[in-house]
Design a protein around this motif. Structure first.
Motif, PDB file in Angstrom:
ATOM      1  N   ASP A 165       0.830  -1.206   0.000  1.00 28.98           N
ATOM      2  CA  ASP A 165       0.000   0.000   0.000  1.00 28.98           C
ATOM      3  C   ASP A 165       0.865   1.256   0.000  1.00 28.98           C
ATOM      4  N   ALA A 166       1.882   1.279   0.856  1.00 28.08           N
ATOM      5  CA  ALA A 166       2.742   2.461   0.948  1.00 28.08           C
ATOM      6  C   ALA A 166       3.496   2.714  -0.349  1.00 28.08           C
ATOM      7  N   LEU A 167       3.832   1.641  -1.049  1.00 21.16           N
ATOM      8  CA  LEU A 167       4.524   1.765  -2.332  1.00 21.16           C
ATOM      9  C   LEU A 167       3.561   2.014  -3.489  1.00 21.16           C
ATOM     10  N   GLU A 168       2.263   2.011  -3.174  1.00 20.56           N
ATOM     11  CA  GLU A 168       1.205   2.192  -4.175  1.00 20.56           C
ATOM     12  C   GLU A 168       1.272   1.108  -5.251  1.00 20.56           C
ATOM     13  N   VAL A 169       1.450  -0.119  -4.781  1.00 21.64           N
ATOM     14  CA  VAL A 169       1.513  -1.293  -5.652  1.00 21.64           C
ATOM     15  C   VAL A 169       0.280  -2.145  -5.390  1.00 21.64           C
ATOM     16  N   GLY A 170      -0.535  -2.338  -6.398  1.00 22.07           N
ATOM     17  CA  GLY A 170      -1.734  -3.145  -6.224  1.00 22.07           C
ATOM     18  C   GLY A 170      -1.414  -4.609  -6.061  1.00 22.07           C
ATOM     19  N   ALA A 171      -0.606  -5.138  -6.977  1.00 18.84           N
ATOM     20  CA  ALA A 171      -0.185  -6.542  -6.913  1.00 18.84           C
ATOM     21  C   ALA A 171       1.294  -6.604  -7.261  1.00 18.84           C
ATOM     22  N   ALA A 172       2.058  -7.328  -6.462  1.00 17.91           N
ATOM     23  CA  ALA A 172       3.503  -7.398  -6.648  1.00 17.91           C
ATOM     24  C   ALA A 172       3.945  -8.837  -6.849  1.00 17.91           C
ATOM     25  N   HIS A 173       5.100  -8.982  -7.436  1.00 13.67           N
ATOM     26  CA  HIS A 173       5.819 -10.247  -7.448  1.00 13.67           C
ATOM     27  C   HIS A 173       6.596 -10.305  -6.135  1.00 13.67           C
ATOM     28  N   VAL A 174       6.261 -11.255  -5.279  1.00 16.98           N
ATOM     29  CA  VAL A 174       6.838 -11.308  -3.934  1.00 16.98           C
ATOM     30  C   VAL A 174       7.740 -12.525  -3.818  1.00 16.98           C
ATOM     31  N   ALA A 175       8.953 -12.299  -3.325  1.00 16.48           N
ATOM     32  CA  ALA A 175       9.905 -13.382  -3.079  1.00 16.48           C
ATOM     33  C   ALA A 175      10.386 -13.294  -1.648  1.00 16.48           C
ATOM     34  N   GLY A 176      10.403 -14.429  -0.946  1.00 10.56           N
ATOM     35  CA  GLY A 176      10.859 -14.445   0.434  1.00 10.56           C
ATOM     36  C   GLY A 176      11.755 -15.628   0.695  1.00 10.56           C
ATOM     37  N   LEU A 177      12.771 -15.415   1.537  1.00 12.23           N
ATOM     38  CA  LEU A 177      13.717 -16.466   1.886  1.00 12.23           C
ATOM     39  C   LEU A 177      13.563 -16.843   3.351  1.00 12.23           C
ATOM     40  N   SER A 178      13.422 -18.130   3.631  1.00 12.89           N
ATOM     41  CA  SER A 178      13.298 -18.656   4.985  1.00 12.89           C
ATOM     42  C   SER A 178      12.086 -18.013   5.678  1.00 12.89           C
ATOM     43  N   LEU A 179      12.269 -17.325   6.803  1.00 12.43           N
ATOM     44  CA  LEU A 179      11.129 -16.648   7.430  1.00 12.43           C
ATOM     45  C   LEU A 179      10.431 -15.744   6.422  1.00 12.43           C
ATOM     46  N   GLY A 180      11.195 -15.083   5.557  1.00 15.28           N
ATOM     47  CA  GLY A 180      10.582 -14.222   4.547  1.00 15.28           C
ATOM     48  C   GLY A 180       9.657 -14.982   3.622  1.00 15.28           C
ATOM     49  N   GLY A 181      10.014 -16.220   3.288  1.00 14.17           N
ATOM     50  CA  GLY A 181       9.133 -17.050   2.470  1.00 14.17           C
ATOM     51  C   GLY A 181       7.895 -17.472   3.225  1.00 14.17           C
ATOM     52  N   ALA A 182       8.034 -17.699   4.529  1.00 12.62           N
ATOM     53  CA  ALA A 182       6.870 -18.023   5.352  1.00 12.62           C
ATOM     54  C   ALA A 182       5.935 -16.823   5.449  1.00 12.62           C
ATOM     55  N   ILE A 183       6.509 -15.631   5.584  1.00 12.51           N
ATOM     56  CA  ILE A 183       5.692 -14.411   5.607  1.00 12.51           C
ATOM     57  C   ILE A 183       4.960 -14.245   4.277  1.00 12.51           C
ATOM     58  N   ALA A 184       5.686 -14.446   3.178  1.00 16.29           N
ATOM     59  CA  ALA A 184       5.068 -14.301   1.859  1.00 16.29           C
ATOM     60  C   ALA A 184       3.923 -15.287   1.682  1.00 16.29           C
ATOM     61  N   GLN A 185       4.118 -16.532   2.116  1.00 18.55           N
ATOM     62  CA  GLN A 185       3.047 -17.524   2.004  1.00 18.55           C
ATOM     63  C   GLN A 185       1.848 -17.140   2.872  1.00 18.55           C
ATOM     64  N   THR A 186       2.110 -16.634   4.074  1.00 20.19           N
ATOM     65  CA  THR A 186       1.018 -16.229   4.963  1.00 20.19           C
ATOM     66  C   THR A 186       0.201 -15.111   4.336  1.00 20.19           C
ATOM     67  N   ALA A 187       0.882 -14.127   3.749  1.00 24.66           N
ATOM     68  CA  ALA A 187       0.175 -13.036   3.085  1.00 24.66           C
ATOM     69  C   ALA A 187      -0.553 -13.531   1.843  1.00 24.66           C
ATOM     70  N   ALA A 188       0.026 -14.507   1.134  1.00 27.15           N
ATOM     71  CA  ALA A 188      -0.616 -15.037  -0.065  1.00 27.15           C
ATOM     72  C   ALA A 188      -1.899 -15.780   0.270  1.00 27.15           C
ATOM     73  N   VAL A 189      -1.932 -16.450   1.418  1.00 22.53           N
ATOM     74  CA  VAL A 189      -3.168 -17.095   1.870  1.00 22.53           C
ATOM     75  C   VAL A 189      -4.214 -16.040   2.202  1.00 22.53           C
ATOM     76  N   ALA A 190      -3.772 -14.964   2.864  1.00 23.94           N
ATOM     77  CA  ALA A 190      -4.708 -13.931   3.313  1.00 23.94           C
ATOM     78  C   ALA A 190      -5.228 -13.071   2.175  1.00 23.94           C
ATOM     79  N   ALA A 191      -4.361 -12.782   1.192  1.00 19.07           N
ATOM     80  CA  ALA A 191      -4.727 -11.830   0.135  1.00 19.07           C
ATOM     81  C   ALA A 191      -4.092 -12.244  -1.185  1.00 19.07           C
ATOM     82  N   PRO A 192      -4.530 -13.347  -1.773  1.00 18.29           N
ATOM     83  CA  PRO A 192      -3.896 -13.826  -3.007  1.00 18.29           C
ATOM     84  C   PRO A 192      -3.963 -12.834  -4.158  1.00 18.29           C
TER      85      PRO A 192
END
Length: 264
Positions: free
Chosen positions: A80-107
């Motif tokens: 939202d702060a970056l004014e990006v509606g949909a992004a390509h998200v990449a996460g490593l380790s905990l970052g990948g877990a965060i990305a997956q959690t957000a993807a479940v919440a808001a695909p």
């Protein structure tokens, strides 16, 4: 640049001026600088952003307790702060877990998902042991075992720049925050919940990863999206892939991510 992320501020490193937006989420114990070795390559035809996860780096003072739901909300707030509606998200380790959690919440906020050396379910006993050790003995006894999980023996023996950076991050980490993060990480709840993920997905394993072996990442790839995520192995890479095999990681992500290409 400083931006708002839910209930705190964080800092974002940005590269590139045009093309699709790519947001990078770092691992536990490090900060956005973990992505520095791959930023320039990924910024060829893309706008790339790496931010500090709550409890880390410039976001070290974010409110506790740390929860996976809060980190997912933070990621969406960064978009939202970056004014990006949909992004390509990449996460490593905990970052990948965060990305997956957000993807479940808001695909719908994901143009694609790349999961690097990241679990889709927690290891509660190991996570609690790391939390308790920090509370009782501080960070010192955690540093070398953590580095051994993150890097290859050759990198540790050579004391590479990546190893030194990681050691400095760990040595300066606040023990109560470390404990809260590991306990919050234990609340990861994405297993089997990305079967219907509608966007392209990539799972990237490290051949020499002591934390999440290749076959484990292959299984995770099979549980993402309807037909499974694309799956690749980074030759010789340990858990923190970007700090030992940055060129190979950047190449794999660049093959997966779309880019705005100049047409002569």
């Amino acid at each position: 640049m400083k931006i708002a992320a839910s209930d705190h501020e964080t800092t974002v490193t940005a590269r590139g001026t045009r093309g699709p937006a790519v947001v990078l989420v770092h691992s536990l114990g490090l900060d956005r600088r973990m992505w520095d070795p791959v930023l320039d390559r990924l910024a060829e035809g893309r706008r790339v952003f790496a931010y500090d996860v709550r409890g880390h780096g410039s976001a070290a003072e974010a409110p506790l307790p740390f929860t996976m739901a809060a980190t997912a909300a933070d990621l969406l707030a960064v978009l939202d702060a970056l004014e990006v509606g949909a992004a390509h998200v990449a996460g490593l380790s905990l970052g990948g877990a965060i990305a997956q959690t957000a993807a479940v919440a808001a695909p719908g906020r994901f143009a694609s998902l790349a999961v690097l050396a990241a679990p889709d379910r927690p290891a509660p006993e190991a996570f609690e042991e790391r939390a308790r050790l920090a509370e009782t003995a501080g960070m010192t006894p955690l540093i070398e075992p953590t580095l051994q999980r993150w890097f290859t023996p050759d990198a540790l023996a050579a004391d590479t720049g990546g190893v030194r950076y990681a050691r400095e991050c760990l040595a300066s980490f606040d023990p109560p925050t470390w404990a809260s993060i590991w306990r919050g990480y234990g609340g990861l709840d994405v297993y089997e919940r990305l079967r219907g993920f509608p966007a392209p997905a990539l799972a990237l394993a490290g051949e020499a990863d002591a934390s999440i072996p290749v076959d484990g990442m292959a299984a995770i790839a099979g549980r993402i999206s309807g037909e499974g995520a694309k799956f690749e192995v980074v030759a010789g890479a340990p858990h923190i892939q970007t700090l030992e095999r940055p060129d190979a990681v950047a190449d794999a992500l660049a093959r997966f991510l779309p880019a705005e290409i100049d047409i002569p």
